[in-house]
Scaffold this motif. Structure first.
Motif, PDB file in Angstrom:
ATOM      1  N   ARG A  23       0.822  -1.215   0.000  1.00  0.00           N
ATOM      2  CA  ARG A  23       0.000   0.000   0.000  1.00  0.00           C
ATOM      3  C   ARG A  23       0.855   1.264   0.000  1.00  0.00           C
ATOM      4  NH1 ARG A  23      -3.310   0.041   4.970  1.00  0.00           N
ATOM      5  NH2 ARG A  23      -1.347  -0.662   5.830  1.00  0.00           N
ATOM      6  N   GLY A  24       2.179   1.114   0.177  1.00  0.00           N
ATOM      7  CA  GLY A  24       3.073   2.268   0.184  1.00  0.00           C
ATOM      8  C   GLY A  24       2.937   3.144   1.410  1.00  0.00           C
ATOM      9  N   LYS A  25       2.654   2.539   2.553  1.00  0.00           N
ATOM     10  CA  LYS A  25       2.423   3.320   3.764  1.00  0.00           C
ATOM     11  C   LYS A  25       3.487   3.133   4.840  1.00  0.00           C
ATOM     12  CE  LYS A  25      -2.285   4.116   2.967  1.00  0.00           C
ATOM     13  NZ  LYS A  25      -2.674   5.466   2.897  1.00  0.00           N
ATOM     14  N   GLN A  26       4.451   2.217   4.628  1.00  0.00           N
ATOM     15  CA  GLN A  26       5.469   1.959   5.641  1.00  0.00           C
ATOM     16  C   GLN A  26       6.848   1.823   5.009  1.00  0.00           C
ATOM     17  OE1 GLN A  26       4.106  -1.655   7.487  1.00  0.00           O
ATOM     18  NE2 GLN A  26       2.904  -0.548   8.998  1.00  0.00           N
ATOM     19  N   ILE A  27       7.859   2.225   5.781  1.00  0.00           N
ATOM     20  CA  ILE A  27       9.249   2.052   5.382  1.00  0.00           C
ATOM     21  C   ILE A  27      10.025   1.500   6.579  1.00  0.00           C
ATOM     22  CG2 ILE A  27       9.303   3.853   3.622  1.00  0.00           C
ATOM     23  CD1 ILE A  27      10.522   5.737   5.708  1.00  0.00           C
ATOM     24  N   ASN A  28      11.207   0.969   6.315  1.00  0.00           N
ATOM     25  CA  ASN A  28      12.105   0.561   7.394  1.00  0.00           C
ATOM     26  C   ASN A  28      13.091   1.691   7.629  1.00  0.00           C
ATOM     27  OD1 ASN A  28      10.883  -1.960   7.555  1.00  0.00           O
ATOM     28  ND2 ASN A  28      12.260  -2.837   6.045  1.00  0.00           N
ATOM     29  N   LEU A  29      13.446   1.903   8.882  1.00  0.00           N
ATOM     30  CA  LEU A  29      14.335   3.008   9.259  1.00  0.00           C
ATOM     31  C   LEU A  29      15.524   2.523  10.064  1.00  0.00           C
ATOM     32  CD1 LEU A  29      11.731   5.535  10.705  1.00  0.00           C
ATOM     33  CD2 LEU A  29      12.723   5.564   8.436  1.00  0.00           C
ATOM     34  N   LEU A  30      16.582   3.296  10.008  1.00  0.00           N
ATOM     35  CA  LEU A  30      17.722   3.114  10.901  1.00  0.00           C
ATOM     36  C   LEU A  30      17.922   4.431  11.625  1.00  0.00           C
ATOM     37  CD1 LEU A  30      20.178   1.552  11.976  1.00  0.00           C
ATOM     38  CD2 LEU A  30      21.467   2.512  10.056  1.00  0.00           C
ATOM     39  N   ARG A  31      17.729   4.418  12.927  1.00  0.00           N
ATOM     40  CA  ARG A  31      17.947   5.636  13.718  1.00  0.00           C
ATOM     41  C   ARG A  31      19.438   5.838  13.877  1.00  0.00           C
ATOM     42  NH1 ARG A  31      13.176   4.678  17.674  1.00  0.00           N
ATOM     43  NH2 ARG A  31      11.579   5.779  16.507  1.00  0.00           N
ATOM     44  N   LYS A  32      19.918   6.879  13.269  1.00  0.00           N
ATOM     45  CA  LYS A  32      21.351   7.158  13.243  1.00  0.00           C
ATOM     46  C   LYS A  32      21.931   7.370  14.646  1.00  0.00           C
ATOM     47  CE  LYS A  32      24.365  10.132  10.595  1.00  0.00           C
ATOM     48  NZ  LYS A  32      24.428  11.272   9.711  1.00  0.00           N
ATOM     49  N   SER A  33      21.188   8.037  15.500  1.00  0.00           N
ATOM     50  CA  SER A  33      21.695   8.364  16.833  1.00  0.00           C
ATOM     51  C   SER A  33      21.888   7.148  17.732  1.00  0.00           C
ATOM     52  CB  SER A  33      20.768   9.367  17.521  1.00  0.00           C
ATOM     53  OG  SER A  33      19.476   8.815  17.650  1.00  0.00           O
ATOM     54  N   THR A  34      21.033   6.116  17.571  1.00  0.00           N
ATOM     55  CA  THR A  34      21.105   4.951  18.453  1.00  0.00           C
ATOM     56  C   THR A  34      21.477   3.666  17.736  1.00  0.00           C
ATOM     57  OG1 THR A  34      18.767   4.427  18.134  1.00  0.00           O
ATOM     58  CG2 THR A  34      19.308   5.927  19.949  1.00  0.00           C
ATOM     59  N   GLY A  35      21.413   3.670  16.395  1.00  0.00           N
ATOM     60  CA  GLY A  35      21.672   2.464  15.634  1.00  0.00           C
ATOM     61  C   GLY A  35      20.495   1.498  15.627  1.00  0.00           C
ATOM     62  N   GLU A  36      19.384   1.919  16.190  1.00  0.00           N
ATOM     63  CA  GLU A  36      18.187   1.084  16.270  1.00  0.00           C
ATOM     64  C   GLU A  36      17.525   0.955  14.895  1.00  0.00           C
ATOM     65  OE1 GLU A  36      13.795   1.202  18.427  1.00  0.00           O
ATOM     66  OE2 GLU A  36      15.096   2.938  18.528  1.00  0.00           O
ATOM     67  N   THR A  37      17.087  -0.245  14.566  1.00  0.00           N
ATOM     68  CA  THR A  37      16.347  -0.500  13.332  1.00  0.00           C
ATOM     69  C   THR A  37      14.862  -0.488  13.653  1.00  0.00           C
ATOM     70  OG1 THR A  37      18.127  -1.907  12.515  1.00  0.00           O
ATOM     71  CG2 THR A  37      16.004  -2.123  11.445  1.00  0.00           C
ATOM     72  N   VAL A  38      14.106   0.246  12.859  1.00  0.00           N
ATOM     73  CA  VAL A  38      12.655   0.306  13.030  1.00  0.00           C
ATOM     74  C   VAL A  38      12.021  -0.288  11.780  1.00  0.00           C
ATOM     75  CG1 VAL A  38      10.663   1.798  13.402  1.00  0.00           C
ATOM     76  CG2 VAL A  38      12.875   2.420  14.393  1.00  0.00           C
ATOM     77  N   LEU A  39      11.362  -1.417  11.951  1.00  0.00           N
ATOM     78  CA  LEU A  39      10.698  -2.084  10.831  1.00  0.00           C
ATOM     79  C   LEU A  39       9.245  -1.649  10.765  1.00  0.00           C
ATOM     80  CD1 LEU A  39      12.121  -5.681  11.350  1.00  0.00           C
ATOM     81  CD2 LEU A  39      13.000  -3.872   9.862  1.00  0.00           C
ATOM     82  N   GLY A  40       8.806  -1.241   9.600  1.00  0.00           N
ATOM     83  CA  GLY A  40       7.399  -0.884   9.403  1.00  0.00           C
ATOM     84  C   GLY A  40       6.995   0.449  10.002  1.00  0.00           C
ATOM     85  N   ALA A  41       7.868   1.453   9.925  1.00  0.00           N
ATOM     86  CA  ALA A  41       7.518   2.783  10.425  1.00  0.00           C
ATOM     87  C   ALA A  41       6.564   3.453   9.447  1.00  0.00           C
ATOM     88  CB  ALA A  41       8.774   3.634  10.589  1.00  0.00           C
ATOM     89  N   GLY A  42       5.561   4.096   9.960  1.00  0.00           N
ATOM     90  CA  GLY A  42       4.580   4.761   9.110  1.00  0.00           C
ATOM     91  C   GLY A  42       5.167   5.979   8.399  1.00  0.00           C
ATOM     92  N   ILE A  43       4.911   6.092   7.111  1.00  0.00           N
ATOM     93  CA  ILE A  43       5.392   7.231   6.325  1.00  0.00           C
ATOM     94  C   ILE A  43       4.758   8.528   6.804  1.00  0.00           C
ATOM     95  CG2 ILE A  43       5.258   8.269   4.012  1.00  0.00           C
ATOM     96  CD1 ILE A  43       5.674   5.475   2.876  1.00  0.00           C
ATOM     97  N   ARG A  44       3.544   8.423   7.283  1.00  0.00           N
ATOM     98  CA  ARG A  44       2.775   9.612   7.684  1.00  0.00           C
ATOM     99  C   ARG A  44       3.502  10.485   8.718  1.00  0.00           C
ATOM    100  NH1 ARG A  44      -3.156   9.284  10.393  1.00  0.00           N
ATOM    101  NH2 ARG A  44      -3.635  11.479  10.225  1.00  0.00           N
ATOM    102  N   THR A  45       4.306   9.864   9.567  1.00  0.00           N
ATOM    103  CA  THR A  45       4.949  10.620  10.641  1.00  0.00           C
ATOM    104  C   THR A  45       6.429  10.925  10.394  1.00  0.00           C
ATOM    105  OG1 THR A  45       5.401   8.552  11.798  1.00  0.00           O
ATOM    106  CG2 THR A  45       3.371   9.712  12.388  1.00  0.00           C
ATOM    107  N   GLN A  46       6.956  10.550   9.229  1.00  0.00           N
ATOM    108  CA  GLN A  46       8.386  10.747   8.970  1.00  0.00           C
ATOM    109  C   GLN A  46       8.643  12.109   8.331  1.00  0.00           C
ATOM    110  OE1 GLN A  46      10.290   8.456  10.347  1.00  0.00           O
ATOM    111  NE2 GLN A  46       8.329   7.486  10.826  1.00  0.00           N
ATOM    112  N   SER A  47       9.704  12.765   8.778  1.00  0.00           N
ATOM    113  CA  SER A  47      10.145  14.045   8.210  1.00  0.00           C
ATOM    114  C   SER A  47       9.001  15.035   8.102  1.00  0.00           C
ATOM    115  CB  SER A  47      10.793  13.834   6.841  1.00  0.00           C
ATOM    116  OG  SER A  47      11.895  12.983   6.959  1.00  0.00           O
ATOM    117  N   SER A  48       8.318  15.228   9.202  1.00  0.00           N
ATOM    118  CA  SER A  48       7.187  16.145   9.218  1.00  0.00           C
ATOM    119  C   SER A  48       7.142  16.883  10.540  1.00  0.00           C
ATOM    120  CB  SER A  48       5.876  15.389   9.000  1.00  0.00           C
ATOM    121  OG  SER A  48       5.612  14.542  10.091  1.00  0.00           O
ATOM    122  N   GLY A  49       6.389  17.932  10.550  1.00  0.00           N
ATOM    123  CA  GLY A  49       6.196  18.696  11.768  1.00  0.00           C
ATOM    124  C   GLY A  49       4.882  19.444  11.698  1.00  0.00           C
ATOM    125  N   ASP A  50       4.350  19.765  12.854  1.00  0.00           N
ATOM    126  CA  ASP A  50       3.117  20.529  12.887  1.00  0.00           C
ATOM    127  C   ASP A  50       3.357  21.923  12.336  1.00  0.00           C
ATOM    128  OD1 ASP A  50       1.934  18.355  14.010  1.00  0.00           O
ATOM    129  OD2 ASP A  50       1.863  19.163  16.040  1.00  0.00           O
TER     130      ASP A  50
END
Length: 74
Positions: A23-50
């Protein structure tokens, strides 16, 4: 909730190219600061701000993303 409150400074359309989700709604991420891998992070909340583009210019973010998407699809 106010319309267009969550505004992206990297268009969601760009993230969909990297989505593993059909559906194109999730991506996998690598948090640079902690090295943590996040599988299935929602695109809706990435690189955004109110109100990233400002409350008065809420439509600007939508226009920017639409222009970007049209240029890539051309």
């Amino acid at each position: 909730m106010p319309r267009l409150k969550n505004q992206h400074f990297i268009p969601k359309y760009y993230f969909r190219w990297f989505s593993h989700d059909p559906r194109g709604k999730q991506i996998n991420l690598l948090r640079k600061s902690t090295g943590e891998t996040v599988l299935g992070a929602g695109i809706r909340t990435q690189s955004s701000g109110d109100y990233f583009y400002g409350d008065a210019d809420a439509e600007v973010g939508t226009e920017v993303e639409g222009t970007y998407r049209n240029a890539l699809e051309a």
